[in-house]
Write a protein that holds these residues in place. Structure first.
Motif, short mmCIF file in Angstrom:
data_model
loop_
_atom_site.label_atom_id
_atom_site.label_comp_id
_atom_site.label_asym_id
_atom_site.label_seq_id
_atom_site.Cartn_x
_atom_site.Cartn_y
_atom_site.Cartn_z
N GLU A 1 2.34 1.92 -3.36
CA GLU A 1 1.33 2.35 -4.44
C GLU A 1 1.08 3.88 -4.18
N LYS A 2 1.07 4.23 -2.63
CA LYS A 2 1.13 5.76 -2.41
C LYS A 2 2.06 6.37 -2.95
N MET A 3 3.42 5.85 -3.07
CA MET A 3 4.50 6.38 -3.36
C MET A 3 4.62 6.43 -4.93
N LYS B 1 0.94 -1.04 0.10
CA LYS B 1 0.11 0.05 0.09
C LYS B 1 0.93 1.23 -0.06
N TRP B 2 2.13 1.18 0.59
CA TRP B 2 2.71 2.32 0.57
C TRP B 2 3.51 2.65 -0.62
N GLU C 1 1.88 -0.47 -8.94
CA GLU C 1 0.74 -0.54 -9.30
C GLU C 1 0.03 -1.72 -9.59
#
Length: 453
Positions: A432-434, A429-430, A438
């Motif tokens: 993807e946030k960065m 999740k981190w 994907e």
């Protein structure tokens, strides 16, 4: 207990369980150097035949190092579930192998039965297995642990970001951390082998990694792989530690050479649970590897593989978050070439898993071994197929501080892509946030350190 057999009209007589275990081992240069290896393939096969017909009770009643004289033996035996042992003690080693490989034995059954096994029983079973056997048996077992993140979840593969630097230069270390993270490596731990083992230097590295993790809100663990007493001093002084490290071995004498004991490990774990930064409950990180006892002249006449199994029996007492094997780290005096290294990695992963450990592998080799990148990649692919929890991530695959070869950040990404595996859940999740990942795949931003500007 029968210690002899006849093969091709030749009679083989062994003197002890310890000798049978040593002679039944696949060829390893360290066992040969210790003068305990089989003299021929025929003698090795004879030892395997004898071993296959031994009962688990034979092994239980004949530990390779006596309970009275060795702390590792005592920890292993004191942790055995005697009720489960009584159910299976009349099985032969051959029957245990057949059960492990059978369709009826899944994760619940193997987890339960492992609690009734000593490390010698687990080592003996591995000696009767082919490479395919070891991979298939290892695939069945997947052990989880929780520190700040959950490791061992099905479908996920983690990596330790290992940003070592020959002079512990903070800028060089941070650059390696950023590179590793940008390729999705570091969800197991950001773990630095320090060149300077002082409390002050270790504290500085721990604070730097902790502050970096906080600044970028990275869900992982930090660790500096100094001696455990140094880490304890740093922790008492307020250093932020989420995972405590120590190298361990399979004999009391070897652990004494490492400067560790059960009492010290008990104290360290209690201190971590009281003062460490991790959520826990799994807050210990152990490193092991076939040959450490030989290199320390503390093998007690026991073969390297059995000693490695005993190390895992010792490790499991502290319910670690990570156990990492580095069997190729020493060199050709213990594992001569790539073939021996690959076999050791497969044995170690199976034995660690059957001990109930959240097991990782470092398919390492040194430049003076008769091994190369091809051997390392084969070992990595086979153990990934067998379900290792994690690997190392080293810039360029070449550790410039410890001078050995390990898996690179690029290898890490390749293992995941090859087997359709993903990072640890919180870490994905981190990523993807960065913008680094994907839908489980790295984006074009992988390798771009400007993400952290």
């Amino acid at each position: 207990m029968n210690l002899s057999c006849v093969i091709r009209k030749q009679h083989y007589q062994f003197r002890s369980v310890r000798e049978v275990l040593a002679k039944a081992s696949e060829e390893k240069s360290g066992d040969r150097m210790s003068k305990i290896a089989a003299e021929s393939a025929l003698e090795r096969m004879a030892a395997k035949v004898v071993l296959s017909e031994m009962t688990l009770a034979d092994l239980y009643e004949n530990p390779v190092i006596p309970y009275e004289t060795d702390e590792v033996t005592r920890v292993i035996y004191d942790d055995v579930n005697l009720s489960i042992y009584q159910e299976i003690k009349n099985w032969t080693v051959g029957e245990l192998r057949e059960y492990i490989l059978s369709f009826e034995a899944g994760m619940p059954e193997l987890t339960r039965i492992s609690r009734g096994l000593t490390s010698e029983m687990i080592s003996a079973t591995a000696k009767l297995m082919s490479s395919i056997d070891l991979v298939m048996a290892s695939q069945k077992m997947r052990h989880q642990a929780y520190c700040n993140t959950l490791i061992g979840e099905p479908g996920r593969l983690a990596f330790r970001c290992q940003p070592n630097h020959p002079i512990d230069d903070p800028e060089g270390i941070l650059a390696s951390i950023k590179e590793g993270l940008s390729y999705g490596s570091g969800d197991a731990v950001i773990g630095i082998n320090p060149n300077n083992d002082s409390v002050e230097s270790v504290t500085k590295l721990l604070k730097m990694t902790h502050e970096f993790m906080q600044k970028w809100q990275i869900p992982t663990q930090n660790c500096v792989l100094a001696h455990i007493t140094t880490q304890m001093q740093a922790l008492r002084g307020g250093a932020p530690i989420s995972l405590m490290f120590q190298s361990l071995a399979g004999t009391q004498r070897a652990n004494e050479a490492f400067g560790v004991s059960k009492d010290l490990l008990d104290e360290a774990m209690e201190l971590m649970l009281r003062k460490g930064t991790a959520a826990g409950p799994n807050v210990m990180y152990f490193e092991t590897g076939q040959g450490s006892e030989v290199s320390l002249d503390s093998h007690e006449g026991v073969d390297m593989q059995t000693l490695e199994a005993r190390t895992y029996g010792f490790c499991r007492h502290w319910k670690p978050f990570m156990v990492n094997n580095v069997s190729g780290f020493i060199g050709p005096e213990t594992l001569y070439d790539g073939r021996q290294m690959i076999r050791a990695d497969l044995e170690d992963l199976f034995m660690g898993k059957l001990h109930g450990l959240p097991m990782g592998i470092a398919p390492t080799y040194t430049n003076h071994m008769h091994a190369d990148q091809n051997d390392q990649e084969i070992a990595g692919m086979l153990t990934a197929l067998a379900g290792a929890n994690f690997y190392m991530g080293v810039p360029g695959g070449d550790d410039v501080m410890l001078s050995y070869q390990d898996t690179s950040y690029h290898d890490d990404a390749s293992y995941r892509e090859l087997l359709g595996l993903r990072p640890l859940r919180e870490f994905e999740k981190w990523l993807e946030k960065m913008g680094i990942m994907e839908n489980g795949r790295l984006t074009d931003r992988a390798g771009d350190l400007s993400i952290f500007d």
